[in-house]
Structure formats: C-alpha cells, structure tokens
Design a protein around this motif. Sequence first.
Motif, PDB file in Angstrom:
ATOM      1  N   LYS A 184      66.217  -9.625  77.957  1.00 29.36           N
ATOM      2  CA  LYS A 184      67.173  -8.651  76.893  1.00 29.36           C
ATOM      3  C   LYS A 184      66.586  -7.284  75.862  1.00 29.36           C
ATOM      4  O   LYS A 184      67.416  -7.136  75.702  1.00 29.36           O
ATOM      5  CB  LYS A 184      68.320  -8.917  77.645  1.00 29.36           C
ATOM      6  CG  LYS A 184      69.010  -9.366  78.709  1.00 29.36           C
ATOM      7  CD  LYS A 184      69.914 -10.084  79.167  1.00 29.36           C
ATOM      8  CE  LYS A 184      70.764  -8.465  79.385  1.00 29.36           C
ATOM      9  NZ  LYS A 184      72.490  -9.111  79.936  1.00 29.36           N
ATOM     10  N   SER A 187      65.289  -4.603  74.755  1.00 28.73           N
ATOM     11  CA  SER A 187      66.525  -2.835  75.127  1.00 28.73           C
ATOM     12  C   SER A 187      67.773  -2.782  74.170  1.00 28.73           C
ATOM     13  O   SER A 187      68.160  -3.427  73.221  1.00 28.73           O
ATOM     14  CB  SER A 187      68.005  -3.326  75.774  1.00 28.73           C
ATOM     15  OG  SER A 187      68.900  -2.434  75.835  1.00 28.73           O
ATOM     16  N   ASP A 188      67.105  -1.101  73.452  1.00 28.40           N
ATOM     17  CA  ASP A 188      67.543  -1.322  71.317  1.00 28.40           C
ATOM     18  C   ASP A 188      68.881  -1.005  72.075  1.00 28.40           C
ATOM     19  O   ASP A 188      69.776  -1.006  71.766  1.00 28.40           O
ATOM     20  CB  ASP A 188      67.291   0.150  71.233  1.00 28.40           C
ATOM     21  CG  ASP A 188      66.412   0.148  71.058  1.00 28.40           C
ATOM     22  OD1 ASP A 188      65.120  -1.117  70.078  1.00 28.40           O
ATOM     23  OD2 ASP A 188      65.418   0.967  70.444  1.00 28.40           O
ATOM     24  N   ASP A 189      69.465  -0.162  72.941  1.00 27.24           N
ATOM     25  CA  ASP A 189      71.142  -0.086  73.713  1.00 27.24           C
ATOM     26  C   ASP A 189      71.818  -1.833  73.903  1.00 27.24           C
ATOM     27  O   ASP A 189      72.638  -1.751  73.285  1.00 27.24           O
ATOM     28  CB  ASP A 189      71.960   0.143  75.175  1.00 27.24           C
ATOM     29  CG  ASP A 189      71.101   1.938  74.751  1.00 27.24           C
ATOM     30  OD1 ASP A 189      70.613   2.112  73.741  1.00 27.24           O
ATOM     31  OD2 ASP A 189      70.624   2.287  76.664  1.00 27.24           O
ATOM     32  N   TYR A 190      70.799  -2.634  73.993  1.00 28.15           N
ATOM     33  CA  TYR A 190      71.574  -4.397  73.933  1.00 28.15           C
ATOM     34  C   TYR A 190      71.982  -4.736  72.986  1.00 28.15           C
ATOM     35  O   TYR A 190      72.813  -4.885  72.206  1.00 28.15           O
ATOM     36  CB  TYR A 190      70.822  -5.265  74.942  1.00 28.15           C
ATOM     37  CG  TYR A 190      71.731  -6.391  75.435  1.00 28.15           C
ATOM     38  CD1 TYR A 190      72.638  -6.628  76.508  1.00 28.15           C
ATOM     39  CD2 TYR A 190      70.952  -7.601  74.713  1.00 28.15           C
ATOM     40  CE1 TYR A 190      72.976  -7.649  76.686  1.00 28.15           C
ATOM     41  CE2 TYR A 190      71.559  -8.888  74.883  1.00 28.15           C
ATOM     42  CZ  TYR A 190      72.810  -8.887  75.583  1.00 28.15           C
ATOM     43  OH  TYR A 190      73.332 -10.088  75.769  1.00 28.15           O
ATOM     44  N   ILE A 192      72.423  -2.860  69.962  1.00 30.77           N
ATOM     45  CA  ILE A 192      73.552  -2.012  69.400  1.00 30.77           C
ATOM     46  C   ILE A 192      74.259  -3.016  69.749  1.00 30.77           C
ATOM     47  O   ILE A 192      75.661  -3.643  69.038  1.00 30.77           O
ATOM     48  CB  ILE A 192      72.935  -1.138  69.263  1.00 30.77           C
ATOM     49  CG1 ILE A 192      71.606  -0.030  68.651  1.00 30.77           C
ATOM     50  CG2 ILE A 192      74.552  -0.142  68.928  1.00 30.77           C
ATOM     51  CD1 ILE A 192      71.191   0.426  69.093  1.00 30.77           C
ATOM     52  N   GLN A 193      75.201  -3.348  71.077  1.00 25.83           N
ATOM     53  CA  GLN A 193      75.923  -3.696  71.676  1.00 25.83           C
ATOM     54  C   GLN A 193      76.363  -5.061  70.949  1.00 25.83           C
ATOM     55  O   GLN A 193      77.867  -4.869  70.444  1.00 25.83           O
ATOM     56  CB  GLN A 193      75.682  -3.722  72.885  1.00 25.83           C
ATOM     57  CG  GLN A 193      77.268  -4.175  74.135  1.00 25.83           C
ATOM     58  CD  GLN A 193      76.898  -4.658  75.347  1.00 25.83           C
ATOM     59  OE1 GLN A 193      76.268  -4.088  76.096  1.00 25.83           O
ATOM     60  NE2 GLN A 193      78.314  -4.500  76.056  1.00 25.83           N
ATOM     61  N   ASN A 196      78.279  -4.437  67.596  1.00 22.56           N
ATOM     62  CA  ASN A 196      78.679  -3.468  67.827  1.00 22.56           C
ATOM     63  C   ASN A 196      80.196  -4.744  67.136  1.00 22.56           C
ATOM     64  O   ASN A 196      80.977  -4.453  66.765  1.00 22.56           O
ATOM     65  CB  ASN A 196      79.428  -2.729  68.245  1.00 22.56           C
ATOM     66  CG  ASN A 196      78.529  -1.481  68.269  1.00 22.56           C
ATOM     67  OD1 ASN A 196      78.034  -1.745  67.327  1.00 22.56           O
ATOM     68  ND2 ASN A 196      78.081  -0.956  69.544  1.00 22.56           N
ATOM     69  N   ASN A 203      79.605   0.165  64.795  1.00 17.96           N
ATOM     70  CA  ASN A 203      79.606   1.330  64.983  1.00 17.96           C
ATOM     71  C   ASN A 203      78.684   2.316  62.968  1.00 17.96           C
ATOM     72  O   ASN A 203      79.150   3.991  63.037  1.00 17.96           O
ATOM     73  CB  ASN A 203      80.555   2.790  64.695  1.00 17.96           C
ATOM     74  CG  ASN A 203      81.600   2.467  66.325  1.00 17.96           C
ATOM     75  OD1 ASN A 203      80.513   2.059  67.197  1.00 17.96           O
ATOM     76  ND2 ASN A 203      82.643   2.217  66.002  1.00 17.96           N
ATOM     77  N   GLN A 208      72.251   1.825  63.270  1.00 23.48           N
ATOM     78  CA  GLN A 208      71.858   2.258  65.078  1.00 23.48           C
ATOM     79  C   GLN A 208      70.331   2.605  64.426  1.00 23.48           C
ATOM     80  O   GLN A 208      69.119   2.887  65.763  1.00 23.48           O
ATOM     81  CB  GLN A 208      72.975   2.996  65.655  1.00 23.48           C
ATOM     82  CG  GLN A 208      73.817   1.852  65.924  1.00 23.48           C
ATOM     83  CD  GLN A 208      75.033   1.944  66.677  1.00 23.48           C
ATOM     84  OE1 GLN A 208      74.678   3.710  67.121  1.00 23.48           O
ATOM     85  NE2 GLN A 208      76.067   2.183  66.207  1.00 23.48           N
ATOM     86  N   LYS A 212      66.303   2.382  66.737  1.00 28.10           N
ATOM     87  CA  LYS A 212      65.888   2.932  67.773  1.00 28.10           C
ATOM     88  C   LYS A 212      64.748   3.573  67.710  1.00 28.10           C
ATOM     89  O   LYS A 212      63.963   4.096  68.575  1.00 28.10           O
ATOM     90  CB  LYS A 212      67.216   3.950  68.021  1.00 28.10           C
ATOM     91  CG  LYS A 212      68.228   4.163  68.762  1.00 28.10           C
ATOM     92  CD  LYS A 212      69.369   4.966  69.595  1.00 28.10           C
ATOM     93  CE  LYS A 212      71.268   4.654  69.889  1.00 28.10           C
ATOM     94  NZ  LYS A 212      71.600   5.365  69.676  1.00 28.10           N
TER      95      LYS A 212
END
Length: 272
Positions: A184, A187-190, A192-193, A196, A203, A208, A212
């Motif tokens: 997992k 995933s950059d999104d994970y 970053i989640q 946060n 944020n 971020q 990315k």
Amino acid sequence: MSKRNSQSAKTAARERLRAEREREAKRAKTRRQIIVACSVVAVLAAAGGIGYAVVQANKPGHWEAVKDEKVVAPANTTGTDGTTVTLGKSTAPKTLKVYEDPRCPVCAQFEQVVGSTVKKDLDDGKFKIQYIGATFIDAHDNGEGSKNALSALGAALNVGPEAFLEYKTALYSTKWHPDETTDKFKSDDYLIQIANTVPALKNNAKFQAAVKNGTYDAWAMAMSKTFDDNKDGVKGTPSFVMDGKMLTAPGTQNPPMTVDQFNSVVGAALKG
C-alpha cells in the motif's frame, strides 16, 4: 442469318469473352497484390510492436533509473548525498543507529511497543539516533512501497526532524501499517493520507508536492544503498547498533522487542 453473319457473331462473342477473362485476371492480380501488401504491413507492424515491447521491457524502471539521477537531499541531513540522518540533542553522549525498512512488520511491532520509550529517551538526551532506511522488502515481491515511503520520509525530514519522527510513527502504527504482502505504501495518495494525521504535514502543499513529484526518490535509493553497504553487519530490520556493537535481547541474536529488553541493552551500551 447468313453464314458470314453467324461467324462474325461467334468471333465477337469469343472476343468479348477473352476481354472479360483478361479483366478478371487483372482484378485477381490486383487483389493478390493488395493482400500481399497488407500482409507485409501487418508483419512489419507486428515486428515493430514486438520491437517496441522489447525496448520498453529493457528500459530501466523508475526506481532503477533514479539511481543515476542527481540526489536532492532533504534539509536536516549531512554526509554524502544527505544520507546521514541524526536526530536528538547534540549533547547526547552516544549515538544509537536504528536500521528500519518502512514495510517491515517487525519494525512496525517494535515501533508500536517500544517507540514511545525511544522517543522519550531521545528527548531526554540519553542518546542521539542515526536513522538508516532500508528497502529490501520491495525486492521480495517486486514492490515499490519501501522506496516510496522512504522518499516520503525524506519529504517529512525536509519539513523538520519532529515531523519526520511523528510521520515515521504514523507509518508504523496499527491503523496505517499494511500487511507485508500488501504494497500500500506504493500509493502517494495513501502516504499523504497518513501524513495528514501529523500536524506539521497536514495539508502541507510543499510536502505533498515532494511526495507526488518524487523529489526525494533518488535520495531514498542513496539511503537504501547506505543500508546495503553498511559496515555494522546488519542484514535485517529492525537492527540497533551502538559503538559498533549490535544490540540484541539478552541470550538471543534478536533485536530487543519489549521496553524492558530495550532499556536493558541500551542501558548497558550507554555504560560501556
């Protein structure tokens, strides 16, 4: 009808038949030429496709390619390519080397059980920490998560040492750390989640963007090489070294995995 007219009609009919056969032969020849031409194009296209596929397959992947890129080192680092990451009070008498892989389940277990003790000792100035990040778990399943998470840790370190430590704690937490078989962290999104949940990273547009854009990807690979080339005899994670000596739980070759074990081996090393 006269014989002459009858003969003339037959001759004309034969001529029309001959002309029709010639036209049909030309049409057949044209069709064959078109078929051959299309076949050649198809073969060339297939060959081109195969050639393209071979070229693409032989191209280095992203993480292999960044090994040759110029390293952008995060702030709060020293040494070659910024791969020396020292945390804690400069007045601390000794340095504890901490070797960890972001995807390592045993590292996660250690951090969940002993991490708060390590942080208190660090804040109290009992020792400094030199962090060495590894990515060898990715090699087990052709993964990317260890490398990607290490790069994200570089982005956190660029924000500040406390952000780095808090983010590392979050990555290893029971809520966010994935099973070793689940990549997992790729995933950059994970990532970053998870970030946060850390006040300094929440944020945070600069952080971020660095995740990315892979700003610290080459740094992550340089750090990983530091693990691979280490002179402490470390081959797995988590591992702890002080004064060149591997710290293991009493009577074992295993790392200390409880607070009592950690206090015992580190206390002895600090006195030694």
